[in-house]
Design a protein around this motif. Structure first.
Motif, mmCIF file in Angstrom:
data_model
loop_
_atom_site.group_PDB
_atom_site.id
_atom_site.type_symbol
_atom_site.label_atom_id
_atom_site.label_comp_id
_atom_site.label_asym_id
_atom_site.label_seq_id
_atom_site.Cartn_x
_atom_site.Cartn_y
_atom_site.Cartn_z
ATOM 1 N N CYS A 18 40.306 29.884 -10.603
ATOM 2 C CA CYS A 18 41.025 31.101 -11.107
ATOM 3 C C CYS A 18 41.982 30.997 -12.315
ATOM 4 C CB CYS A 18 41.452 32.030 -10.099
ATOM 5 S SG CYS A 18 40.355 32.422 -8.804
ATOM 6 N N THR A 19 42.492 29.560 -12.336
ATOM 7 C CA THR A 19 43.590 29.578 -13.283
ATOM 8 C C THR A 19 42.966 28.871 -14.379
ATOM 9 O OG1 THR A 19 44.191 27.201 -12.332
ATOM 10 C CG2 THR A 19 45.145 29.247 -11.465
ATOM 11 N N VAL A 20 41.782 28.488 -14.495
ATOM 12 C CA VAL A 20 41.288 27.675 -15.600
ATOM 13 C C VAL A 20 41.012 28.295 -17.060
ATOM 14 C CG1 VAL A 20 39.080 26.383 -16.680
ATOM 15 C CG2 VAL A 20 39.838 26.022 -14.197
ATOM 16 N N GLY A 89 52.344 20.260 -11.755
ATOM 17 C CA GLY A 89 52.859 21.658 -12.237
ATOM 18 C C GLY A 89 51.620 22.577 -11.868
ATOM 19 N N TYR A 90 51.791 23.581 -10.931
ATOM 20 C CA TYR A 90 50.583 24.511 -10.536
ATOM 21 C C TYR A 90 51.405 25.489 -10.005
ATOM 22 C CZ TYR A 90 51.238 23.283 -5.489
ATOM 23 O OH TYR A 90 51.973 23.027 -4.300
ATOM 24 N N ARG A 91 50.343 26.542 -9.925
ATOM 25 C CA ARG A 91 50.925 28.087 -9.368
ATOM 26 C C ARG A 91 50.380 27.751 -7.815
ATOM 27 N NH1 ARG A 91 53.059 32.168 -11.270
ATOM 28 N NH2 ARG A 91 52.614 31.472 -13.568
ATOM 29 N N GLU A 97 54.336 31.003 -7.114
ATOM 30 C CA GLU A 97 55.343 30.364 -8.066
ATOM 31 C C GLU A 97 54.888 29.185 -8.574
ATOM 32 O OE1 GLU A 97 58.430 31.693 -8.755
ATOM 33 O OE2 GLU A 97 57.948 33.307 -7.655
ATOM 34 N N LEU A 98 55.244 28.710 -9.831
ATOM 35 C CA LEU A 98 55.038 27.501 -10.386
ATOM 36 C C LEU A 98 55.764 26.262 -9.304
ATOM 37 C CD1 LEU A 98 55.357 27.935 -14.100
ATOM 38 C CD2 LEU A 98 53.093 27.139 -12.785
ATOM 39 N N SER A 99 54.932 25.272 -9.053
ATOM 40 C CA SER A 99 55.453 24.210 -8.200
ATOM 41 C C SER A 99 55.245 22.888 -8.589
ATOM 42 C CB SER A 99 55.183 24.727 -6.729
ATOM 43 O OG SER A 99 55.369 25.737 -6.228
ATOM 44 N N GLY A 100 55.898 21.643 -8.023
ATOM 45 C CA GLY A 100 55.448 20.486 -8.370
ATOM 46 C C GLY A 100 56.527 19.633 -8.950
ATOM 47 N N PHE A 101 56.134 18.339 -8.982
ATOM 48 C CA PHE A 101 56.939 17.262 -9.594
ATOM 49 C C PHE A 101 57.879 17.565 -10.875
ATOM 50 C CE2 PHE A 101 58.608 13.366 -11.002
ATOM 51 C CZ PHE A 101 59.159 12.730 -9.987
ATOM 52 N N VAL A 120 64.874 29.310 -16.986
ATOM 53 C CA VAL A 120 63.816 28.735 -17.608
ATOM 54 C C VAL A 120 62.560 29.759 -17.921
ATOM 55 C CG1 VAL A 120 62.115 26.776 -17.473
ATOM 56 C CG2 VAL A 120 64.179 26.691 -16.296
ATOM 57 N N THR A 121 62.122 29.671 -19.430
ATOM 58 C CA THR A 121 60.889 30.321 -19.589
ATOM 59 C C THR A 121 59.822 29.171 -19.659
ATOM 60 O OG1 THR A 121 61.874 32.043 -20.831
ATOM 61 C CG2 THR A 121 59.670 31.697 -21.373
ATOM 62 N N PHE A 122 58.692 29.423 -18.602
ATOM 63 C CA PHE A 122 57.676 28.404 -18.729
ATOM 64 C C PHE A 122 56.510 28.840 -19.400
ATOM 65 C CE2 PHE A 122 59.305 25.492 -15.449
ATOM 66 C CZ PHE A 122 60.014 26.190 -14.660
ATOM 67 N N LEU A 123 55.916 28.126 -20.309
ATOM 68 C CA LEU A 123 54.769 28.101 -20.896
ATOM 69 C C LEU A 123 53.696 27.403 -20.569
ATOM 70 C CD1 LEU A 123 55.913 28.876 -24.617
ATOM 71 C CD2 LEU A 123 55.768 30.745 -22.787
ATOM 72 N N ALA A 124 52.320 27.686 -20.289
ATOM 73 C CA ALA A 124 51.324 26.803 -19.998
ATOM 74 C C ALA A 124 50.957 26.262 -21.357
ATOM 75 C CB ALA A 124 50.499 27.686 -19.423
ATOM 76 N N ILE A 125 50.769 25.131 -21.483
ATOM 77 C CA ILE A 125 50.347 24.430 -22.668
ATOM 78 C C ILE A 125 49.225 23.529 -22.289
ATOM 79 C CG2 ILE A 125 50.873 23.362 -24.662
ATOM 80 C CD1 ILE A 125 52.696 25.528 -24.462
ATOM 81 N N PRO A 126 48.052 23.904 -23.098
ATOM 82 C CA PRO A 126 47.095 23.027 -22.767
ATOM 83 C C PRO A 126 47.341 21.280 -23.264
ATOM 84 C CG PRO A 126 46.188 24.890 -23.590
ATOM 85 C CD PRO A 126 47.704 25.164 -23.775
#
Length: 316
Positions: A18-20, A89-91, A97-101, A120-126
């Motif tokens: 669903c996140t792809v 880095g995954y929802r 929520e965003l989670s991960g190392f 923090v403003t998180f931006l998803a970057i390919p």
């Protein structure tokens, strides 16, 4: 392999699918990305002509320079991350929520600079947009399992290494592929565009046909659907992917040695030093360090045997 795709496509993978369709640069916090654009800084630093130790960075400092002042004036750190890499880095499907190392590390940087891990403003970057996002000033930092190498240090600056991994092969159970070798001949292999895996396959494909996609999760989905025969990715990422779907497995040994670093604009030397100061604190404390706690929380299940973070290397 293709007939078993439906059986392999578990609930975790379905959630991941669903996140792809994430956009090339997607705001992940409630704050508007337009309000928090990271302005390109002013003074460039030339990358070294010779490259022998790309993971060597600038010595840590807590002094405020133009880049740190820019972040403090804005009141938020803008961080480019992944939202599709399980345990990095995954929802989280349960909390959204965003989670991960990598996410924990970003929050530690925000706390050190701004006094609050949530600023923090998180931006998803390919994968293939990590460097452009820094060059265009869209983000202050990239914390996205980004390998430090000689080509990249001419385009962006890196912190000291915060993790070490290597490229490895991920295949379905029962695959005849056994390693990054000639068992790949005639197979279709997937890797992320702009990744180290793509560079390795360009150098030596072992007779495989190569498919490149924006993100590594896209490769996992294609593997599950039987559209590709193998995935080339970082061993650390692959361990997370295998944890999402137990019907896939890592084969062979890692065939490269790589260090992950936090990436920044070449001009932001003061920010590089500040991030390195954060990493010094993050490593400090032996078995009870923040780094070891994050490792045990997120990574130990799939990457056993790590007893300490990488030692920092400096060039000044």
């Amino acid at each position: 392999m293709r007939g078993r795709a439906g059986k392999r496509f578990g609930a975790a993978a379905a959630a991941a699918l669903c996140t792809v369709a994430v956009a090339a640069v997607t705001a992940l916090s409630p704050s508007s990305a337009a309000q928090h654009t990271a302005a390109p800084p002013a003074t460039a630093v030339r990358a070294p002509a010779a490259c022998t130790t790309p993971e060597a960075s600038l010595r840590p400092s807590t002094a405020d320079g133009p880049a740190v002042q820019r972040i403090k004036s804005r009141g938020r750190l803008i961080a480019g991350v992944d939202q599709n890499s399980y345990r990095w880095g995954y929802r989280n499907p349960a909390t959204r929520e965003l989670s991960g190392f990598d996410i924990d590390l970003v929050r530690a940087i925000a706390k050190a600079v701004l006094g609050d891990p949530d600023k923090v403003t998180f931006l998803a970057i390919p994968t293939n947009q990590r460097i452009p996002a820094l060059e265009k000033g869209k983000v202050d930092i990239i914390a996205r399992t980004m390998t430090i190498n000689c080509d990249r240090i001419r385009q962006v600056a890196f912190s000291t290494a915060y993790f070490e991994a290597g490229q490895q092969v991920l295949v379905p159970e029962g695959s005849p592929v056994t390693a990054f070798d000639d068992t790949l001949k005639g197979k279709k292999v997937c890797t992320a565009k702009g990744s180290t895996g793509e560079s390795e396959l360009k150098s030596e494909s072992h007779g495989a046909s190569v498919l490149t996609v924006p993100n590594q999760l896209d490769c996992l989905v294609r593997l599950q659907l039987g559209q590709v025969d193998a995935v080339i990715t970082d061993s650390a990422l692959a361990a997370g992917q295998a944890a999402q779907d137990p019907s896939v497995r890592l084969v062979g040994k890692p065939f490269t040695t790589e260090s992950y670093g936090v990436a920044m604009n070449l001009k932001d030397t003061d920010l590089v030093r500040r991030v390195n100061a954060v990493l010094d604190d993050y490593r400090r404390g032996g078995d009870q360090s923040a780094w070891m706690q994050a490792y045990r929380k997120w990574l130990e299940h799939g990457l056993r045997g790590i007893t300490a973070p990488p030692e920092p290397k400096y060039k000044d």
